[in-house]
Enzyme design. Sequence first.
Site, PDB file in Angstrom:
ATOM      1  N   TYR A 290      36.407  51.632   6.606  1.00 55.69           N
ATOM      2  CA  TYR A 290      36.868  51.738   5.394  1.00 55.69           C
ATOM      3  C   TYR A 290      35.509  52.194   4.472  1.00 55.69           C
ATOM      4  O   TYR A 290      34.439  51.621   4.673  1.00 55.69           O
ATOM      5  CB  TYR A 290      37.574  50.825   4.553  1.00 55.69           C
ATOM      6  CG  TYR A 290      37.198  49.221   4.733  1.00 55.69           C
ATOM      7  CD1 TYR A 290      36.417  49.058   3.556  1.00 55.69           C
ATOM      8  CD2 TYR A 290      37.066  48.380   5.616  1.00 55.69           C
ATOM      9  CE1 TYR A 290      35.825  47.826   3.209  1.00 55.69           C
ATOM     10  CE2 TYR A 290      36.633  47.194   5.305  1.00 55.69           C
ATOM     11  CZ  TYR A 290      35.851  46.946   4.183  1.00 55.69           C
ATOM     12  OH  TYR A 290      35.249  45.547   3.980  1.00 55.69           O
ATOM     13  N   HIS A 309      38.174  38.438  -4.692  1.00 59.09           N
ATOM     14  CA  HIS A 309      38.467  39.640  -5.556  1.00 59.09           C
ATOM     15  C   HIS A 309      40.229  39.679  -5.278  1.00 59.09           C
ATOM     16  O   HIS A 309      40.794  39.197  -4.144  1.00 59.09           O
ATOM     17  CB  HIS A 309      37.834  40.787  -5.207  1.00 59.09           C
ATOM     18  CG  HIS A 309      38.171  41.222  -3.780  1.00 59.09           C
ATOM     19  ND1 HIS A 309      39.213  42.097  -3.387  1.00 59.09           N
ATOM     20  CD2 HIS A 309      37.295  41.215  -2.475  1.00 59.09           C
ATOM     21  CE1 HIS A 309      39.148  42.143  -1.877  1.00 59.09           C
ATOM     22  NE2 HIS A 309      38.030  41.729  -1.662  1.00 59.09           N
ATOM     23  N   CYS A 327      36.045  38.689   2.706  1.00 57.70           N
ATOM     24  CA  CYS A 327      36.251  38.222   1.338  1.00 57.70           C
ATOM     25  C   CYS A 327      37.544  37.242   1.261  1.00 57.70           C
ATOM     26  O   CYS A 327      38.116  36.979   2.162  1.00 57.70           O
ATOM     27  CB  CYS A 327      36.462  39.484   0.533  1.00 57.70           C
ATOM     28  SG  CYS A 327      35.071  40.656   0.271  1.00 57.70           S
TER      29      CYS A 327
END
Length: 379
Positions: A290, A309, A327
């Site tokens: 990605y 996030h 993450c």
Amino acid sequence: MRPLWTVLAGTLAAVLLLSGCGSPAPTERAPAGPVARVSFEPGPDARDVNPTAPVRVRVERGRLDEVELTNEDGKQVPGELAPDGRSWKATTELGYGKTYTWSGSATGDDGKQVSVEGSFTTLQPERTVRATINPTDGAEVGVAMPISVKFDEPVEDKAAVQRALTVQTSVPVEGAWAWLNDKQVDWRPKEYWPAHTRVSVSAKLYGVPYGGGAYGRADLTTDFTIGREQIVKAAVGTHRMVVVRDGQQVASYPASYGEENDPGRNTPNGTYIIMEKNPVEIMDNPRYGYRDVRKTWAARFSNHGEFIHENEENAAALGKVNNSHGCINLSAADAKAYYDSALIGDPVEVTGSASSMPPQYDVYDWLLSWDQWTAKSAL
């Protein structure tokens, strides 16, 4: 043969003639010199003087009338005359590679005047090295925030640099300096900072020899404040991100952590800090296919690439499955709430992961034990 008394009489007459009648001839004496004695620091004609060295002139058995110290451009160095008039000292540091000249006079206790005169030259470094300090003046930061001094070039004499660094706190805090690499030295407390501590840092680096002909370019200072205590408890197996503020849990957000069966996608164990906050972060990971992925309310906590996030695209996994690329994924609303509450320097404690972060990225202060940390001191 002459009679003995005749010889003696002649000798006596000669003695009388020499020791003579009348007064002896007057003896001339040189006039006494001035009693005042002027001394200098650095000494007369000194070379390669460190510009931070003490600069003084003193007089014994007298008082200084006036003193000036000027560089080759005629610029006068600010100075201060002692109340008793017996010494003068420069009140500012000098420049590199300059010649300074004394002028003035002193009057001795005998009323006679002597000159204040002479010169010396400061050292000229092969190069001067710039440094920066963080946190910056006036910042409010989290309880895990380290103090970081970074240099444009590697430092050889780390001990000389470390001796020039001081940390003052409004409450007692145990801490230490550690060299994370040849261009960075950090100070961190043994435990998290007490909330609301005021911190003043002084880095008296100008004139410090770094080794290899390099010297410090300028002094640095900073004054900052520690904010409230807020800690992220990121227990991977719970699928939740808990926020504890001043000892009380204030939030528990459904979260998705890194994929547990892929070491390349784990959210690794360790204590990190919030390093930066960006309302929008563009993310790339070519290894996992990605690029230019736009995520909002992103708080970075590792230079390895980990953030807290928003990830609405992964909403179905939040609170249930760990499937991120490392993450901590939250909903948009939760990510915004956390983002708004976070300070740079807040700790993020990740536990329960299948792997741990190696201490190799530029903010790994809390990945080291206290013994490991203090072993990195140069003193």
